[in-house]
Design an enzyme around this catalytic site. Sequence first.
Site, PDB file in Angstrom:
ATOM      1  N   LYS A   1      -1.582 -14.593  -2.449  1.00 12.01           N
ATOM      2  CA  LYS A   1      -0.493 -13.623  -2.347  1.00 12.01           C
ATOM      3  C   LYS A   1      -0.249 -13.406  -0.858  1.00 12.01           C
ATOM      4  CE  LYS A   1       1.220  -9.180  -3.793  1.00 12.01           C
ATOM      5  NZ  LYS A   1       0.916  -7.912  -3.164  1.00 12.01           N
TER       6      LYS A   1
ATOM      7  N   GLY B   1       2.837   2.139  -2.064  1.00 17.02           N
ATOM      8  CA  GLY B   1       2.145   3.420  -2.154  1.00 17.02           C
ATOM      9  C   GLY B   1       3.064   4.614  -2.288  1.00 17.02           C
TER      10      GLY B   1
ATOM     11  N   ALA C   1       5.068  -3.258  -5.612  1.00 18.04           N
ATOM     12  CA  ALA C   1       5.038  -2.116  -4.693  1.00 18.04           C
ATOM     13  C   ALA C   1       6.043  -1.025  -5.030  1.00 18.04           C
ATOM     14  CB  ALA C   1       5.251  -2.557  -3.241  1.00 18.04           C
ATOM     15  N   GLY C   2       5.548   0.184  -5.031  1.00 22.84           N
ATOM     16  CA  GLY C   2       6.406   1.355  -5.180  1.00 22.84           C
ATOM     17  C   GLY C   2       6.582   1.859  -6.605  1.00 22.84           C
TER      18      GLY C   2
ATOM     19  N   ASN D   1      -0.624  -1.071  -8.173  1.00 24.17           N
ATOM     20  CA  ASN D   1      -1.953  -0.716  -7.683  1.00 24.17           C
ATOM     21  C   ASN D   1      -2.104   0.789  -7.509  1.00 24.17           C
ATOM     22  OD1 ASN D   1      -4.494  -0.684  -6.565  1.00 24.17           O
ATOM     23  ND2 ASN D   1      -3.884  -1.408  -4.569  1.00 24.17           N
ATOM     24  N   THR D   2      -1.408   1.372  -6.500  1.00 22.51           N
ATOM     25  CA  THR D   2      -1.612   2.782  -6.174  1.00 22.51           C
ATOM     26  C   THR D   2      -1.464   3.705  -7.380  1.00 22.51           C
ATOM     27  OG1 THR D   2      -0.771   2.333  -3.964  1.00 22.51           O
ATOM     28  CG2 THR D   2      -0.877   4.632  -4.624  1.00 22.51           C
TER      29      THR D   2
END
Lengths: 255, 386
Positions: free
Chosen positions: A97, A158, A184-185, A206-207
Amino acid sequence: MDRLTIAGRQFDSRLMVGTGKFASPQIMAQAIEASGAQIVTVALRRIDLSDPNDRLLSAIDQTKVLLLPNTSGARDATEAVRLARLARAATGNPWIKLEVTPDPYSLLPDPVETLRAAEVLVKEGFVVLPYINADPILAKRLQDVGTATVMPLASPIGSNQGLKTRMSLELIIEQARVPVVVDAGLGLPSHAADAMEMGADAVLVNTAIATAADPVAMARAFRLAVKAGRLGYLAGPRGASRLAQASSPIEGLLQ
Amino acid sequence: MSVAVSSSIHQILADKGLDHHGQWWQERIAAISADQVEAALAEPPGRYRLERLMALISPAASRYLPAMARQAEELTIRRFGLTVGLYAPLYLSNYCINCCIYCGFNRQSHALRRRLDIEQAVQEARVIRSEGFTDILLVSSHDPGFITVGYLVELAGRLREIFSSISVEVQQLDVDGYRSILGAGIDGVTIYQETYDRDTYKRFHLAGPKSDYDLRLSAPDAIAQAGMRRLGLGVLLGLGDWRIETLALAEHAHYLMTRYWQCHISFSFPRIRPAMGLDEVVFEHLVSDKELVQMILALRLCFGDAGCVLSTREPAWLRDRLIRLGITRMSAGSRTTPGGYCGPTDAVGQFEVADHRSAAEVADVIRRAGREPVWKDWDQAFVCIQ
């Protein structure tokens, strides 16, 4: 069977997860399990590939998931390429990645360096999954170079803000020749469902999972949301309308 | 056509009156109302404005610490996750040509001196590595005949085999010096201005190269220009009025972040601790625990992405509580005397360690606070060794 195919490899799950920010490797392992993810990304900076007892790595069951190392922290193509080569040399795994994030505050990806690194890595036989801003032209350029996917962001990493780049994501998805993974986001399961309904091939989270009060429950929620969103997309939704429209028999008459 | 010329940090601080901490600032900060604090708290967290920070460090804001703590925890988790990085300092020398009257290493102190040659330093580092650390901070007083760029390059060459991240807190170098140590695998530099008030600076730095305020203030520029990845800033709390120091520190950080956008800034919060030979020095601005907490929270609320570092100068009970309030990196099991890891030594420490727990004990406390202690968050592979 509706499967995700990346670089000739098939996956039942369309949810990829990250391994950062968890309160412990044990919670991370349970969350991965609950997410049903078959692709799990891990920052090369966080792990020691030469250490068989690495706390993070040993918590990931690599018989069940494909480990997708990422180059998080690299600030230019040279660093990203060097990290990717070292990772492949240590593991034999050509999947990478690609993350080039020179701004340590926003962690937004550098389009120029990402493209440069992708060119080198694809030529060297890597399976490259590049993390990019939601830039349709950059997505095309990367596909031309031969990346296995494109991974445009929904909003800054995040930030949990959801699909702030909707218009560009729609263009990327519409025009893509490789799987589009929205990365992301995504802060809520509904954001993930939204991306899947839009036609994304997969999402990476993830976050939102790692920092939830109950990461395992949140992982499960994302798994279901991604499935629901995908089913909704496949079911062929009608376009939305601002006004109520009664069905009219004349429509058929005029065709 | 007019061309915008960005000012130096010297000019910015002078224009805002932040290099002379007069009554003007004290009165402005004291005049902040509860309404202004609430307005500051209602702004999007994580962004910097001088006026906003001023409200958050005001006496009026001291009644809002619980609300500030909630926002700080939220911001920190979102950016850094449920993790706390761990590092250990390795003291290389306590010989010093400076005369900073708050410091146990100052040249007039009759303390026992010691310096470590490369082999001794590597021995100490091995002890640190055996405790689990892969992130090491090399610390030295200003001992220019011994702790040279060449020394640091050679030592880094030995240490990068076993440490994923090496940073330094040593005397000020020039851009070439910083470039050399970066090329040797050192990815971070910490350098404190100590105080941004020119008069206070002069009073506490009597002699030696460090007594030049302007030269010292230019160090972070040189570090960032050299391409260093991480830059640690801080003031020595106790020298000047902490509220005005915090404003100056924030202006400095903001200046660096906008100008050198690839360099990641961290804040440290060293408070004056007892050191040998300091009994007669009077510090008028000692900072209380509550004030320290307010400063950390206020900076976190204005700089959501900055690192916040805590050393073992602070006592265990306070460190344990700060884990959840924005601290992203802490030292543990520290010995502040050169040679202190390999065995007892009579040499003088830079400060008295207040948290004497081992690395493993601190890691357990971090886990109990619902955080993962992170031993490795960097890799030597990032650095192109020259």
